[in-house]
Design an enzyme around this catalytic site. Structure first.
Site, PDB file in Angstrom:
ATOM      1  N   PRO A  65     -34.917 -35.854   0.877  1.00 33.39           N
ATOM      2  CA  PRO A  65     -34.826 -34.471   1.615  1.00 33.39           C
ATOM      3  C   PRO A  65     -33.660 -34.786   2.628  1.00 33.39           C
ATOM      4  O   PRO A  65     -33.318 -35.844   3.144  1.00 33.39           O
ATOM      5  CB  PRO A  65     -36.278 -34.875   2.595  1.00 33.39           C
ATOM      6  CG  PRO A  65     -37.118 -35.590   1.310  1.00 33.39           C
ATOM      7  CD  PRO A  65     -36.055 -36.593   0.851  1.00 33.39           C
ATOM      8  N   MET A  66     -33.062 -33.714   2.705  1.00 36.12           N
ATOM      9  CA  MET A  66     -31.596 -33.650   3.601  1.00 36.12           C
ATOM     10  C   MET A  66     -31.748 -32.457   4.362  1.00 36.12           C
ATOM     11  O   MET A  66     -31.924 -31.344   4.130  1.00 36.12           O
ATOM     12  CB  MET A  66     -30.437 -33.689   2.876  1.00 36.12           C
ATOM     13  CG  MET A  66     -30.169 -34.901   2.073  1.00 36.12           C
ATOM     14  SD  MET A  66     -28.626 -35.049   0.862  1.00 36.12           S
ATOM     15  CE  MET A  66     -29.470 -34.083   0.003  1.00 36.12           C
TER      16      MET A  66
ATOM     17  N   CYS B 169     -34.917 -42.058   8.619  1.00 29.63           N
ATOM     18  CA  CYS B 169     -33.988 -41.442   9.445  1.00 29.63           C
ATOM     19  C   CYS B 169     -33.225 -42.176  10.422  1.00 29.63           C
ATOM     20  O   CYS B 169     -33.987 -42.859  11.210  1.00 29.63           O
ATOM     21  CB  CYS B 169     -34.464 -39.997  10.130  1.00 29.63           C
ATOM     22  SG  CYS B 169     -33.296 -39.024  10.955  1.00 29.63           S
TER      23      CYS B 169
ATOM     24  N   ARG C 294     -27.048 -37.978  -0.747  1.00 26.85           N
ATOM     25  CA  ARG C 294     -25.575 -37.479  -0.459  1.00 26.85           C
ATOM     26  C   ARG C 294     -24.834 -37.276  -1.744  1.00 26.85           C
ATOM     27  O   ARG C 294     -23.854 -36.612  -1.977  1.00 26.85           O
ATOM     28  CB  ARG C 294     -24.882 -38.245   0.280  1.00 26.85           C
ATOM     29  CG  ARG C 294     -25.102 -38.290   1.737  1.00 26.85           C
ATOM     30  CD  ARG C 294     -24.663 -39.503   2.395  1.00 26.85           C
ATOM     31  NE  ARG C 294     -24.913 -40.668   2.144  1.00 26.85           N
ATOM     32  CZ  ARG C 294     -23.691 -41.652   1.841  1.00 26.85           C
ATOM     33  NH1 ARG C 294     -22.640 -41.344   2.486  1.00 26.85           N
ATOM     34  NH2 ARG C 294     -24.009 -42.752   1.481  1.00 26.85           N
TER      35      ARG C 294
ATOM     36  N   GLN D 245     -41.774 -33.343   3.117  1.00 34.77           N
ATOM     37  CA  GLN D 245     -41.743 -34.562   3.864  1.00 34.77           C
ATOM     38  C   GLN D 245     -42.075 -34.399   5.276  1.00 34.77           C
ATOM     39  O   GLN D 245     -41.867 -33.295   5.966  1.00 34.77           O
ATOM     40  CB  GLN D 245     -40.328 -35.211   3.588  1.00 34.77           C
ATOM     41  CG  GLN D 245     -40.234 -36.731   4.428  1.00 34.77           C
ATOM     42  CD  GLN D 245     -38.773 -36.983   4.356  1.00 34.77           C
ATOM     43  OE1 GLN D 245     -37.940 -36.652   5.026  1.00 34.77           O
ATOM     44  NE2 GLN D 245     -38.715 -38.133   3.539  1.00 34.77           N
TER      45      GLN D 245
ATOM     46  N   ASN E 113     -32.931 -46.251  -3.166  1.00 29.23           N
ATOM     47  CA  ASN E 113     -31.884 -45.313  -2.642  1.00 29.23           C
ATOM     48  C   ASN E 113     -30.704 -45.996  -2.101  1.00 29.23           C
ATOM     49  O   ASN E 113     -30.901 -46.852  -1.428  1.00 29.23           O
ATOM     50  CB  ASN E 113     -32.951 -44.499  -1.540  1.00 29.23           C
ATOM     51  CG  ASN E 113     -31.745 -43.359  -1.143  1.00 29.23           C
ATOM     52  OD1 ASN E 113     -32.037 -43.240   0.217  1.00 29.23           O
ATOM     53  ND2 ASN E 113     -31.095 -42.790  -1.685  1.00 29.23           N
ATOM     54  N   GLY E 114     -29.336 -45.433  -2.261  1.00 23.22           N
ATOM     55  CA  GLY E 114     -28.291 -45.795  -1.762  1.00 23.22           C
ATOM     56  C   GLY E 114     -27.438 -45.876  -2.652  1.00 23.22           C
ATOM     57  O   GLY E 114     -27.308 -46.782  -3.552  1.00 23.22           O
ATOM     58  N   ASP E 115     -26.072 -45.260  -2.538  1.00 33.03           N
ATOM     59  CA  ASP E 115     -24.923 -45.077  -3.464  1.00 33.03           C
ATOM     60  C   ASP E 115     -25.259 -44.699  -4.756  1.00 33.03           C
ATOM     61  O   ASP E 115     -24.622 -45.511  -5.818  1.00 33.03           O
ATOM     62  CB  ASP E 115     -24.253 -46.614  -3.325  1.00 33.03           C
ATOM     63  CG  ASP E 115     -23.838 -46.850  -1.939  1.00 33.03           C
ATOM     64  OD1 ASP E 115     -23.671 -46.111  -0.878  1.00 33.03           O
ATOM     65  OD2 ASP E 115     -23.309 -48.081  -1.548  1.00 33.03           O
TER      66      ASP E 115
END
Length: 449
Positions: A47-48, A139, A273, A108, A248-250
């Site tokens: 979610p963003m 967050c 992202r 979420q 999660n991440g990169d």
């Protein structure tokens, strides 16, 4: 009325291949079960805020279906506040919009109070607002963490457990699973992810997701994938081997997802992202993790068609004026790395008309150039990785920042765009040399200080 789903729901029409070879690599070909839902592709859209609305989620699902023939991942809507949902805030209710064919509907919640958590989850169940509830404890935004919420909340173990337990209690008797997403901790001295994973599973969470950065890092530096491996081992040692652990991440490319799963042994990946300006990334990820041929990325001309489709979906969801304005930030992500001239960028970004208008159609038509998707030597799409950051030379610090320190003077080199490791003395020497040149070349009067 209570929302009760079918005992088992499969999110893919394609059978998964039998595991072979490397056990960790084969794990990517095995379906991941989150409550009653079975994901043949263990890929989740993170979610963003302001991004993962119904328009973007629909576009990602359309791209995956067009390129792989199926929709096999999980697409989560942007975060909503539990109290605002209970109070039926107009904007919050609009954010919970789902497409008619969106299944499962994943929502979420952000919350810091077990009471509002229970009431919001109960409302979701009784009014059939979603099929899956994800809890936000990741967050890192200061306005959230300074109130004790987001990635700061798991530090309060008892409160964290009470909030997860409240959501699980509200969904008892239904097939709505509750999952939890959190970070490594507040900072390097205060890690909370191991306790958070164990507590969440104890209270009834069906899956946990870890962003391998601390709250202090926000989105800087590189994600520490070893912490995901530690969490996976800790969950197994604690007797929760059946609880999926998502990393999660990169994750910017299909090979990144495979590398993370091989290195950590996690059950799936969460992408944030990395998909900005690339809604087709989920098709590449699902194909890679199912052992299929990864579809070729779109050309610039095809990207122009995707932008127009995105504009149409935004106008349907937000209205013509707001939808076209919201598209501007996406256009900068779509065009990053392509040799598109300033005229094309300005024409697309400045469009405030409907995508069906003659003027807008002409702009998208002129952008149909068969440029290939740009790639760097590392295989990542240009512009998708973290931006270059400057290093503050004070006290020899190498902490990377994306913006100027608020407490630093304007002359601080932290405001620069190119990383530097020069010391304060070296900076002063350069300034002295420059001042000497000016006073002698232009005969400027030298002043004290």
């Amino acid at each position: 009325m209570m929302c009760v789903s079918s005992p088992q729901t499969t999110l893919s029409e394609k059978p998964t291949s039998a595991p072979t070879g490397n056990p960790s690599a084969a794990a990517g070909n095995e379906p991941v079960r989150i409550g009653p839902f079975e994901l043949s592709s263990p890929v989740v859209l993170a979610p963003m805020a302001g991004v993962t609305n119904v328009a973007f989620r629909t576009l990602c699902r359309e791209q995956e279906r067009a390129r792989t023939g199926t929709v096999s991942g999980l697409y989560v809507c942007e975060m909503v506040t539990a109290r605002a949902l209970v109070e039926r805030n107009e904007k919050t209710m609009h954010m919970t919009t789902f497409a008619p064919d969106e299944d499962p509907r994943s929502l979420q919640l952000y919350t810091t109070d077990p009471k509002w958590t229970y009431e919001a989850a109960k409302m979701i169940v009784e009014e059939n607002l979603a099929d899956h509830i994800d809890m936000n404890f990741g967050c890192p935004v200061p306005k959230v963490t300074r109130k004790g919420g987001g990635s700061a909340l798991p530090y309060k173990r008892r409160l964290f457990g009470n909030i997860v337990a409240a959501a699980v209690k509200a969904t008892e008797g239904t097939d709505i699973p509750v999952t939890v997403k959190f970070r490594v901790g507040i900072d390097d001295e205060h890690h909370t992810h191991l306790d958070a994973g164990r507590i969440a599973a104890t209270e009834g969470a069906k899956a946990v997701a870890l962003h391998a950065r601390t709250a202090a890092q926000r989105y800087s530096g590189e994600a520490d994938w070893s912490q995901i491996a530690r969490l996976k081992e800790h969950m197994v040692d604690s007797g929760f081997a059946n609880i999926p652990v998502l990393g999660n991440g990169d994750i910017f490319a299909a090979t990144d997802a495979r590398a993370m799963m091989d290195a950590t042994g996690c059950d799936g990946v969460v992408v944030g992202r990395g998909c900005l300006g690339r809604p087709w990334l989920f098709a590449e990820l699902s194909a890679e993790l199912r052992g299929e041929e990864v579809p070729a990325p779109p050309t610039f001309g095809e990207v122009a068609g995707i932008i127009r489709r995105h504009a149409e979906l935004l106008v349907q969801h937000e209205g013509e004026r707001k939808g076209c304005r919201d598209l501007r930030k996406h256009i900068s992500w779509y065009l990053r790395g392509y040799p598109a001239g300033g005229e094309i960028r300005k024409a697309l970004a400045a469009s405030a008309r409907s995508p069906n208008s003659t003027r807008s159609s002409r702009r998208f038509t002129t952008a149909r150039t068969p440029w290939p998707c740009p790639r760097t030597r590392t295989g990542r799409a240009v512009g998708r990785a973290l931006p270059r950051r400057s290093c503050c030379p004070r006290a020899g610090s190498t902490i990377r920042r994306t913006r100027r320190c608020r407490r630093a003077p304007r002359s601080c080199t932290r405001a620069g765009s190119i990383p530097t490791t020069e010391t304060v003395e070296a900076q002063r020497a350069k300034l002295t040399q420059t001042f000497y040149y000016l006073t002698h070349a232009y005969r400027l009067p030298r002043t004290n200080g």
